[in-house]
Design a protein around this motif. Sequence first.
Motif, short mmCIF file in Angstrom:
data_model
loop_
_atom_site.label_atom_id
_atom_site.label_comp_id
_atom_site.label_asym_id
_atom_site.label_seq_id
_atom_site.Cartn_x
_atom_site.Cartn_y
_atom_site.Cartn_z
N GLY A 162 -21.17 25.29 167.51
CA GLY A 162 -21.90 24.47 166.51
C GLY A 162 -21.96 24.61 165.15
O GLY A 162 -21.94 23.76 164.46
N ASP A 163 -21.27 25.84 164.58
CA ASP A 163 -20.96 26.08 163.35
C ASP A 163 -19.71 25.83 162.92
O ASP A 163 -19.36 25.28 161.67
N THR A 164 -18.78 25.76 163.92
CA THR A 164 -17.31 25.47 163.48
C THR A 164 -16.77 24.13 163.72
O THR A 164 -15.85 23.41 163.04
N ALA A 165 -17.58 23.74 164.81
CA ALA A 165 -16.98 22.34 165.60
C ALA A 165 -17.26 21.32 164.45
O ALA A 165 -16.32 20.31 164.37
N PRO A 166 -18.19 21.01 163.52
CA PRO A 166 -18.26 19.91 162.81
C PRO A 166 -17.22 19.81 161.51
O PRO A 166 -16.67 18.91 161.31
N LYS A 167 -16.76 21.02 161.37
CA LYS A 167 -15.61 21.05 160.32
C LYS A 167 -14.33 20.78 160.98
O LYS A 167 -13.84 19.97 160.26
N LYS B 218 -14.33 18.59 163.50
CA LYS B 218 -14.47 17.18 163.78
C LYS B 218 -14.17 16.08 162.57
O LYS B 218 -13.51 15.18 162.60
N SER B 219 -14.45 16.96 161.50
CA SER B 219 -14.34 16.05 160.24
C SER B 219 -12.68 15.89 159.95
O SER B 219 -12.38 14.91 159.50
N THR C 213 -20.37 22.42 172.22
CA THR C 213 -20.55 21.61 171.01
C THR C 213 -18.88 21.67 170.76
O THR C 213 -18.58 20.57 170.08
N THR D 295 -16.43 18.06 170.42
CA THR D 295 -15.53 17.60 169.44
C THR D 295 -14.10 17.48 170.10
O THR D 295 -13.70 16.59 169.56
#
Length: 127
Positions: free
Chosen positions: A23-28, A30-31, A57, A61
């Motif tokens: 959850g901490d690294t996946a959004p980056k 994903k972007s 998470t 992604t």
Amino acid sequence: MKFTIDKHEKYVIIQPHVELLDGDTAPKIKSEFLLQNTGGQRNIVLDLSHVLDADSTGLRTVLLAHRLCKAAGGVFIVTHANDPIKKLITVCNLDAVLSIVSDNIGAEDVIFMTEIEKELRGAVEEG
């Protein structure tokens, strides 16, 4: 979070430099998938050489990247997945959905074969 982006003519390799895709690294990541895809990249390789484990998470992604590439007429390939990550993918019944190959050379082969098939199908449909 650090990651390497290696652009090629027909594809891009994204290699996260983290031990856990969560959850901490996946959004980056994903972007970056979204940026590459909207920038015209339809073939994306996710190189997990540095990733030791992933959670749900991180897996979501990966599925997003798969859907983006598929919608663009391309392919999404995971390389260098270790046994815990492969097991997570299998437990979630995603081994039939995701393309997983051992290394980036294998991913390149899959991408080029897919591109050749598309060109041949286009030539047959035109003829």
